[in-house]
Design an enzyme around this catalytic site. Structure first.
Site, mmCIF file in Angstrom:
data_model
loop_
_atom_site.group_PDB
_atom_site.id
_atom_site.type_symbol
_atom_site.label_atom_id
_atom_site.label_comp_id
_atom_site.label_asym_id
_atom_site.label_seq_id
_atom_site.Cartn_x
_atom_site.Cartn_y
_atom_site.Cartn_z
ATOM 1 C CE LYS A 13 -1.981 -0.764 3.987
ATOM 2 N NZ LYS A 13 -1.428 -2.056 4.471
ATOM 3 N NE ARG A 88 -3.756 -1.281 11.052
ATOM 4 C CZ ARG A 88 -2.785 -0.703 10.374
ATOM 5 N NH1 ARG A 88 -2.944 0.510 9.889
ATOM 6 N NH2 ARG A 88 -1.663 -1.349 10.174
ATOM 7 N NE ARG A 127 7.520 -2.940 6.102
ATOM 8 C CZ ARG A 127 6.251 -2.607 6.259
ATOM 9 N NH1 ARG A 127 5.508 -2.302 5.202
ATOM 10 N NH2 ARG A 127 5.711 -2.597 7.447
ATOM 11 N NE ARG A 154 6.920 -0.298 10.736
ATOM 12 C CZ ARG A 154 5.755 -0.349 10.115
ATOM 13 N NH1 ARG A 154 5.594 0.206 8.937
ATOM 14 N NH2 ARG A 154 4.734 -0.967 10.658
ATOM 15 N NE ARG A 165 2.813 -4.931 11.669
ATOM 16 C CZ ARG A 165 3.823 -4.890 10.783
ATOM 17 N NH1 ARG A 165 4.950 -5.508 11.049
ATOM 18 N NH2 ARG A 165 3.684 -4.217 9.688
HETATM 19 P P1 ADP Z 1 1.392 -1.908 8.573
HETATM 20 O O1 ADP Z 1 2.706 -2.072 7.912
HETATM 21 O O2 ADP Z 1 1.005 -2.968 9.530
HETATM 22 O O3 ADP Z 1 0.315 -1.546 7.606
HETATM 23 P P2 ADP Z 1 1.280 0.751 9.732
HETATM 24 O O4 ADP Z 1 2.532 1.492 9.501
HETATM 25 O O5 ADP Z 1 0.082 1.135 8.957
HETATM 26 O O6 ADP Z 1 1.645 -0.767 9.581
HETATM 27 O O7 ADP Z 1 0.866 0.781 11.291
HETATM 28 C C1 ADP Z 1 1.766 0.370 12.306
HETATM 29 C C2 ADP Z 1 1.016 0.220 13.634
HETATM 30 O O8 ADP Z 1 0.388 1.473 13.979
HETATM 31 C C3 ADP Z 1 -0.131 -0.782 13.619
HETATM 32 O O9 ADP Z 1 0.308 -2.096 13.858
HETATM 33 C C4 ADP Z 1 -1.020 -0.241 14.749
HETATM 34 O O10 ADP Z 1 -0.511 -0.566 16.017
HETATM 35 C C5 ADP Z 1 -0.895 1.252 14.585
HETATM 36 N N1 ADP Z 1 -1.955 1.823 13.709
HETATM 37 C C6 ADP Z 1 -1.793 2.381 12.482
HETATM 38 N N2 ADP Z 1 -2.976 2.786 11.968
HETATM 39 C C7 ADP Z 1 -3.923 2.469 12.899
HETATM 40 C C8 ADP Z 1 -5.333 2.601 12.973
HETATM 41 N N3 ADP Z 1 -6.041 3.138 11.956
HETATM 42 N N4 ADP Z 1 -5.975 2.154 14.081
HETATM 43 C C9 ADP Z 1 -5.292 1.613 15.100
HETATM 44 N N5 ADP Z 1 -3.971 1.435 15.090
HETATM 45 C C10 ADP Z 1 -3.270 1.859 14.020
#
Ligand code: ADP
Ligand code: ZN
Length: 208
Positions: A13, A88, A127, A154, A165
């Site tokens: 994404k 989410r 990654r 990360r 996750r």
């Molecule tokens: P991913 O690579 O899992 O898509 P993101 O960078 O989008 O990771 O998000 C990392 C973390 O930030 C998630 O695992 C969650 O803990 C938190 N997070 C991000 N967006 C949201 C959201 N919309 N609602 C709740 N938690 C979120």
């Protein structure tokens, strides 16, 4: 055009978002990036969010929703926005619909980048992310190809957290595919191909 990006962590994404921003000037709103900035800046919000993120859980809705509402109130979203990592879960999707209605905006589509679970695990474990600009790339180079910043792994891209996750994604986020299908907004693309190939398909799908 206003879009939501859907797909598992590591589906690509963020990569597609970067390409859409570079070519069409969308405003990219990534809740993951916003939360990570809050954590490194040691804000109150950041300190509340950090433990959830480290555990691969969702940060509580009330924290994230405030962040997104605030961001959507900036003038630059007039250019069209890409919401990445939000909504989410179903509650967040409903809040988003209500908030956009209040702002007199509509969502033009939900772009779903679909990738098999095996490939996701492979991609996430290798990654690396840029500390400065959040660019992502497979392990191998220490310097960000986009800005020269430092690439790092990360915390939540370590194997223990990846599994958690993915579970969080399956139970809470995957149902949004049906949510947007029911609104006739779902646009699905196969995310297994290389990023440029996926991008070509995305543009066709969105008539860009
Ligand atoms: P991913 O690579 O899992 O898509 P993101 O960078 O989008 O990771 O998000 C990392 C973390 O930030 C998630 O695992 C969650 O803990 C938190 N997070 C991000 N967006 C949201 C959201 N919309 N609602 C709740 N938690 C979120
Ligand atoms: Zn960078």
């Amino acid at each position: 055009m206003n879009l939501v990006l859907l797909g598992a962590p590591g589906a690509g994404k963020g990569t597609q978002a970067q390409k859409l921003v570079a070519e069409f000037g969308f405003v990219h709103i990534s809740t993951g990036d916003l939360l990570r900035s809050a954590v490194s800046a040691h804000t109150e919000l950041g300190s509340q969010a950090e433990s959830y993120m480290k555990a691969g859980k969702l940060v509580p809705d009330e924290l994230v929703i405030g962040l997104v509402k605030e961001r959507l109130s900036h003038d630059d979203v007039e250019k069209g926005f890409l919401l990445d990592g939000f909504p989410r879960n179903c509650e967040q999707a409903q809040v988003l619909d209500a908030e956009l209605a209040t702002l007199g905006k509509t969502l033009d589509g939900a772009l779903y980048v679909n990738v098999s679970k095996d490939l996701i695990v492979k991609r996430l474990s290798s990654r690396r992310t840029c500390r400065a600009c959040a660019y992502t790339a497979p392990a191998g180079c220490d310097v960000c190809p986009a800005c020269g910043g430092q690439m790092y792994q990360r915390d939540d891209d370590k194997p223990e957290t990846i599994q958690k996750r993915l579970e969080t994604y399956e139970t809470q986020t995957a149902p949004l595919v049906d949510y947007y299908k029911a609104q006739s907004k779902l646009k699905e693309v196969d995310g297994a191909a290389d990023p440029n190939e996926v991008f070509a398909r995305v543009k066709k799908l969105l008539s860009l």
